[in-house]
Design a protein around this motif. Structure first.
Motif, PDB file in Angstrom:
ATOM      1  N   THR A 141       0.812  -1.220   0.000  1.00 30.54           N
ATOM      2  CA  THR A 141       0.000   0.000   0.000  1.00 30.54           C
ATOM      3  C   THR A 141       0.840   1.263   0.000  1.00 30.54           C
ATOM      4  OG1 THR A 141      -0.110   0.065   2.418  1.00 30.54           O
ATOM      5  CG2 THR A 141      -1.855  -1.142   1.260  1.00 30.54           C
ATOM      6  N   GLY A 142       2.067   1.165   0.538  1.00 29.00           N
ATOM      7  CA  GLY A 142       2.903   2.356   0.619  1.00 29.00           C
ATOM      8  C   GLY A 142       2.434   3.317   1.690  1.00 29.00           C
ATOM      9  N   ASP A 143       2.883   4.568   1.599  1.00 27.33           N
ATOM     10  CA  ASP A 143       2.625   5.644   2.547  1.00 27.33           C
ATOM     11  C   ASP A 143       3.615   5.565   3.708  1.00 27.33           C
ATOM     12  OD1 ASP A 143       1.481   7.955   3.618  1.00 27.33           O
ATOM     13  OD2 ASP A 143      -0.540   7.310   3.155  1.00 27.33           O
ATOM     14  N   ARG A 144       3.334   6.255   4.789  1.00 28.76           N
ATOM     15  CA  ARG A 144       4.268   6.341   5.911  1.00 28.76           C
ATOM     16  C   ARG A 144       4.423   4.990   6.599  1.00 28.76           C
ATOM     17  NH1 ARG A 144       3.706   7.420  11.354  1.00 28.76           N
ATOM     18  NH2 ARG A 144       1.468   7.804  11.143  1.00 28.76           N
ATOM     19  N   CYS A 152       2.495   0.177   7.135  1.00 28.03           N
ATOM     20  CA  CYS A 152       2.202   1.392   6.373  1.00 28.03           C
ATOM     21  C   CYS A 152       0.867   1.963   6.837  1.00 28.03           C
ATOM     22  CB  CYS A 152       2.118   1.086   4.883  1.00 28.03           C
ATOM     23  SG  CYS A 152       3.628   0.433   4.161  1.00 28.03           S
ATOM     24  N   MET A 153       0.794   3.279   6.907  1.00 31.22           N
ATOM     25  CA  MET A 153      -0.458   3.914   7.307  1.00 31.22           C
ATOM     26  C   MET A 153      -0.518   5.322   6.746  1.00 31.22           C
ATOM     27  SD  MET A 153       0.312   4.735  11.320  1.00 31.22           S
ATOM     28  CE  MET A 153       0.755   3.066  11.707  1.00 31.22           C
ATOM     29  N   GLY A 154      -1.742   5.818   6.610  1.00 27.61           N
ATOM     30  CA  GLY A 154      -1.928   7.166   6.103  1.00 27.61           C
ATOM     31  C   GLY A 154      -2.987   7.217   5.017  1.00 27.61           C
ATOM     32  N   SER A 155      -3.309   8.418   4.582  1.00 27.72           N
ATOM     33  CA  SER A 155      -4.395   8.620   3.624  1.00 27.72           C
ATOM     34  C   SER A 155      -4.105   7.992   2.268  1.00 27.72           C
ATOM     35  CB  SER A 155      -4.670  10.118   3.461  1.00 27.72           C
ATOM     36  OG  SER A 155      -3.508  10.788   2.997  1.00 27.72           O
ATOM     37  N   ARG A 156      -2.837   7.974   1.854  1.00 26.38           N
ATOM     38  CA  ARG A 156      -2.508   7.387   0.553  1.00 26.38           C
ATOM     39  C   ARG A 156      -2.664   5.868   0.578  1.00 26.38           C
ATOM     40  NH1 ARG A 156       2.985  10.775  -0.087  1.00 26.38           N
ATOM     41  NH2 ARG A 156       2.832  10.429   2.152  1.00 26.38           N
ATOM     42  N   ALA A 157      -2.339   5.244   1.714  1.00 27.08           N
ATOM     43  CA  ALA A 157      -2.550   3.801   1.845  1.00 27.08           C
ATOM     44  C   ALA A 157      -4.041   3.479   1.795  1.00 27.08           C
ATOM     45  CB  ALA A 157      -1.942   3.300   3.152  1.00 27.08           C
ATOM     46  N   ILE A 158      -4.847   4.291   2.456  1.00 24.88           N
ATOM     47  CA  ILE A 158      -6.296   4.093   2.433  1.00 24.88           C
ATOM     48  C   ILE A 158      -6.839   4.278   1.021  1.00 24.88           C
ATOM     49  CG2 ILE A 158      -8.492   5.088   3.196  1.00 24.88           C
ATOM     50  CD1 ILE A 158      -7.149   5.598   5.919  1.00 24.88           C
ATOM     51  N   GLN A 159      -6.347   5.294   0.322  1.00 25.36           N
ATOM     52  CA  GLN A 159      -6.794   5.533  -1.051  1.00 25.36           C
ATOM     53  C   GLN A 159      -6.437   4.361  -1.957  1.00 25.36           C
ATOM     54  OE1 GLN A 159      -8.741   8.074  -1.818  1.00 25.36           O
ATOM     55  NE2 GLN A 159      -8.963   7.217  -3.867  1.00 25.36           N
ATOM     56  N   PHE A 160      -5.261   3.780  -1.746  1.00 24.39           N
ATOM     57  CA  PHE A 160      -4.860   2.595  -2.511  1.00 24.39           C
ATOM     58  C   PHE A 160      -5.862   1.461  -2.299  1.00 24.39           C
ATOM     59  CE2 PHE A 160      -2.812  -1.517  -2.805  1.00 24.39           C
ATOM     60  CZ  PHE A 160      -2.091  -1.451  -3.982  1.00 24.39           C
ATOM     61  N   LEU A 161      -6.237   1.219  -1.050  1.00 22.78           N
ATOM     62  CA  LEU A 161      -7.158   0.126  -0.734  1.00 22.78           C
ATOM     63  C   LEU A 161      -8.548   0.356  -1.320  1.00 22.78           C
ATOM     64  CD1 LEU A 161      -6.109  -0.508   2.970  1.00 22.78           C
ATOM     65  CD2 LEU A 161      -5.752  -2.067   1.043  1.00 22.78           C
ATOM     66  N   LYS A 162      -8.937   1.600  -1.460  1.00 24.13           N
ATOM     67  CA  LYS A 162     -10.247   1.911  -2.046  1.00 24.13           C
ATOM     68  C   LYS A 162     -10.327   1.487  -3.511  1.00 24.13           C
ATOM     69  CE  LYS A 162     -11.433   5.942   0.839  1.00 24.13           C
ATOM     70  NZ  LYS A 162     -12.718   5.441   1.362  1.00 24.13           N
ATOM     71  N   GLN A 163      -9.175   1.282  -4.138  1.00 21.34           N
ATOM     72  CA  GLN A 163      -9.139   0.979  -5.566  1.00 21.34           C
ATOM     73  C   GLN A 163      -8.899  -0.497  -5.875  1.00 21.34           C
ATOM     74  OE1 GLN A 163      -6.810   4.030  -7.858  1.00 21.34           O
ATOM     75  NE2 GLN A 163      -6.428   4.880  -5.831  1.00 21.34           N
ATOM     76  N   ILE A 164      -8.852  -1.339  -4.841  1.00 16.90           N
ATOM     77  CA  ILE A 164      -8.568  -2.755  -5.083  1.00 16.90           C
ATOM     78  C   ILE A 164      -9.704  -3.631  -4.550  1.00 16.90           C
ATOM     79  CG2 ILE A 164      -6.086  -2.375  -5.062  1.00 16.90           C
ATOM     80  CD1 ILE A 164      -7.531  -4.228  -2.138  1.00 16.90           C
ATOM     81  N   TYR A 165      -9.672  -4.895  -4.984  1.00 20.80           N
ATOM     82  CA  TYR A 165     -10.634  -5.889  -4.498  1.00 20.80           C
ATOM     83  C   TYR A 165      -9.873  -7.175  -4.219  1.00 20.80           C
ATOM     84  CZ  TYR A 165     -14.211  -9.471  -4.464  1.00 20.80           C
ATOM     85  OH  TYR A 165     -14.990 -10.535  -4.109  1.00 20.80           O
TER      86      TYR A 165
END
Length: 253
Positions: A141-144, A152-165
């Motif tokens: 997921t990346g991010d911090r 890894c944690m943070g808004s970019r990691a969450i955004q990554f997860l929103k785009q996968i299944y």
């Protein structure tokens, strides 16, 4: 400072000091006493603290985060048995979501016996292990990255997860309570786990017996959001019965 950040700081302060007054907290956090009282009222409502006359104390059942090395030393054999049972649920060609943690690391080791998997993880150590031990398609997921855990944690990691299944997600947790559900010690990790749960068709909660009958400050989900809990046979019988009363599927190994 956001409300949830302030409440986490209150918990950290109480971890270091057995009892603290409203006035002390207000001064330390640079807010009004009224704001602190509202925070304490909320923390008491989720059974994290107990309010006392003019202050608060931390509840003994509260679970705070440990460094990864310390986590890895606890219940290693139990984690290995849980990992064997978890890996047996995975089929060739599936997309697997692995949460960060020491139990999910054991699952990653077991998965290397399979071929043709896609693995998504928010754990840089799990990703690194699979890079050298498998031919899987691997996504991180990346991010911090949290220093003590490799998570890894943070808004970019969450955004990554929103785009996968994912076909199946293996979620770890530090705190599981039959009545309150699954919770965690940090807001960022709780939000990430929530997104993992939403991103998978099947959600498997993997945790050894030490994680049950515990609570943390940040709610992740209720047990009805979990497809199956895999735990070791060291789980207290009364705790197991209370979990089954919620109609959650429980597998003891």
């Amino acid at each position: 400072m956001f409300q949830v950040e302030r409440q986490e700081k209150i918990v950290r302060i109480l971890e270091e000091k057995p009892r603290v007054t409203v006035e002390e907290l207000a001064k330390l956090l640079n807010v009004t006493a009224m704001t602190i009282r509202r925070d304490l009222k909320y923390l008491e409502s989720v059974q994290v603290i107990s309010r006392t006359f003019g202050g608060a104390v931390l509840k003994s059942k509260l679970t705070l985060e440990l460094p990864r090395q310390e986590k890895a030393m606890h219940n290693q054999q139990e984690k290995e048995r849980i990992a064997l049972a978890a890996a047996a649920l995975v089929r060739e060609g599936q997309t697997v979501l692995l949460d960060a943690g020491t139990t999910t690391m054991e699952i990653a080791k077991q998965l290397t016996r399979l071929k043709n998997l896609t693995v998504i993880t928010n754990d840089v150590l799990i990703a690194a292990h699979l890079v050298v031990s498998s031919n899987f398609e691997i996504y991180c997921t990346g991010d911090r990255v949290q220093n003590r855990t490799g998570s890894c944690m943070g808004s970019r990691a969450i955004q990554f997860l929103k785009q996968i299944y994912a076909d199946i997600a293996f979620i770890g947790a530090s705190s599981i309570d039959a009545a309150l559900g699954v919770s965690g010690p940090t807001f960022e990790k709780a939000e990430l786990k929530k997104e993992m749960i939403l991103s998978a068709e099947q959600v498997i909660l993997v945790a050894d017996n030490s994680k049950f009958n515990r609570r943390s400050i940040n709610k992740i989900c209720s047990l009805k959001d979990i497809s199956l809990i895999i735990c070791d046979k060291g789980l207290d019988a009364q705790v197991a019965d209370s979990l089954r009363e919620t109609d959650v599927k429980l597998q003891l190994v």
